[in-house]
Design an enzyme around this catalytic site. Sequence first.
Site, mmCIF file in Angstrom:
data_model
loop_
_atom_site.group_PDB
_atom_site.id
_atom_site.type_symbol
_atom_site.label_atom_id
_atom_site.label_comp_id
_atom_site.label_asym_id
_atom_site.label_seq_id
_atom_site.Cartn_x
_atom_site.Cartn_y
_atom_site.Cartn_z
ATOM 1 C CB THR A 208 -0.833 -0.048 1.292
ATOM 2 O OG1 THR A 208 -1.639 -1.208 1.214
ATOM 3 C CG2 THR A 208 -1.666 1.160 1.536
ATOM 4 N NE ARG A 236 -8.835 -7.647 2.762
ATOM 5 C CZ ARG A 236 -7.792 -6.831 2.883
ATOM 6 N NH1 ARG A 236 -7.516 -5.976 1.917
ATOM 7 N NH2 ARG A 236 -7.026 -6.864 3.950
ATOM 8 N N GLY A 238 -10.261 -3.861 2.963
ATOM 9 C CA GLY A 238 -9.192 -3.816 3.965
ATOM 10 C C GLY A 238 -9.301 -2.554 4.809
ATOM 11 C CG ASP A 239 -5.742 -1.282 6.807
ATOM 12 O OD1 ASP A 239 -5.566 -2.069 5.846
ATOM 13 O OD2 ASP A 239 -4.842 -0.542 7.237
ATOM 14 C CB THR A 259 1.182 -0.137 5.008
ATOM 15 O OG1 THR A 259 1.417 -1.272 4.168
ATOM 16 C CG2 THR A 259 2.453 0.199 5.757
ATOM 17 N N GLY A 260 -0.310 -2.846 6.114
ATOM 18 C CA GLY A 260 -0.105 -4.141 6.749
ATOM 19 C C GLY A 260 -1.339 -5.000 6.589
ATOM 20 N N GLY A 262 -4.625 -5.833 6.827
ATOM 21 C CA GLY A 262 -5.737 -4.926 7.075
ATOM 22 C C GLY A 262 -6.755 -5.381 8.110
HETATM 23 N N1 ASP Z 1 -3.463 -2.737 4.486
HETATM 24 C C1 ASP Z 1 -3.690 -3.196 3.139
HETATM 25 C C2 ASP Z 1 -4.917 -4.063 3.126
HETATM 26 O O1 ASP Z 1 -5.112 -4.824 4.049
HETATM 27 C C3 ASP Z 1 -2.535 -3.953 2.565
HETATM 28 C C4 ASP Z 1 -1.185 -3.323 2.775
HETATM 29 O O2 ASP Z 1 -1.043 -2.345 3.464
HETATM 30 O O3 ASP Z 1 -0.227 -3.834 2.235
HETATM 31 O O4 ASP Z 1 -5.640 -4.047 2.164
#
Ligand code: ASP
Length: 341
Positions: A208, A236, A238-239, A259-260, A262
């Site tokens: 992200t 889906r 995400g966050d 980021t991570g 989600g």
């Molecule tokens: N946070 C993002 C998600 O879950 C993915 C990412 O940050 O790499 O969609």
Amino acid sequence: MKFSVLFSLVLVWACQGDSGQGWESAASVPIPVTQQDWAIAIHGGAGYMNPDNMSDERIASYEAALQKTLDLGIELLERGTDAVEVVQSVIMLMEDDSLFNAGKGAVLTAKGEAELDASIMRGQDLNCGAVTGIKNIRNPITAARLVMDSSKHVFLSGEGATSYALEHGLVWVENDYFITKARKESYLRLLEERNKLKEEELPTKKGTVGCVVLDRQGHLAAGTSTGGMMMKEHGRIGDSPIIGAGTYADDATCAVSCTGHGEFFIRKAVAYDISARMKYQDTPLHEACEELILGELKDMGGDGGLISLDHFGNISMVFNTTGMFRASADASGTRFVGIFK
Ligand code: ASP
């Protein structure tokens, strides 16, 4: 009002002179801080990269992309550009760069398509906009901005979000525009492995992009844009497009972009939680970020990180993985570009 807070506020007032020096309350012990004229931090995703699994060439290309993005942000901020505008411009540049999992270069859903998410928030009035599951809009962050500025809503999804963006003249592309050769190959590889591996053994590609800004007018803004997680189910969310989970900005506290993984960031309402710790507990920004990312989030199995800055322009970039593509700068001349711990 607690005595410590009152004491700190008096110190802030007493110490803000021509020097621009101030004091931030840190529980009961005030920490000296400098009021920055402007500040910026960007990220291009957190993950388990390390110098052994990345070629020198690849490291150099990420560093160059981060540097180029940071330079744009610095130039705009020095010119006095408004925080929201800077966040949008910086994120558009990263969306157009196929190195990052946002816009062109987005990861693919289990059905092999790109479904994009983005959000943006202005700290001055808490106005915000977000889109999820959109297709065909070249720069998803422009769609989030449009929702914030031109609609009476905060969050639009799927076809509705896409057609709203098109009706308002945002740039249309074939959905295949987002799919690069490299992403297609890793999707096909994963499709094969998927039948052999258990759900939790599947590699999850992340990356992200996000940006947080303090502008010369003293306002904060945050934005995040993503293709989500590789092999996510169609539909889906995400966050990243969720205000309070992946993105948050409040002039009174901080601006945050996450980021991570989600699902964990949603459960912990990470971006808002950082702001709440500052607001209700007087926790300084960096301490709040560490408590959450290195402590509570990690303990529950959530991997990832965040970039953030407070209204003084203090920057905090914290991650519990081995790396996070990141860069930052402020008016005092600090410049940083980094990938690994
Ligand atoms: N946070 C993002 C998600 O879950 C993915 C990412 O940050 O790499 O969609």
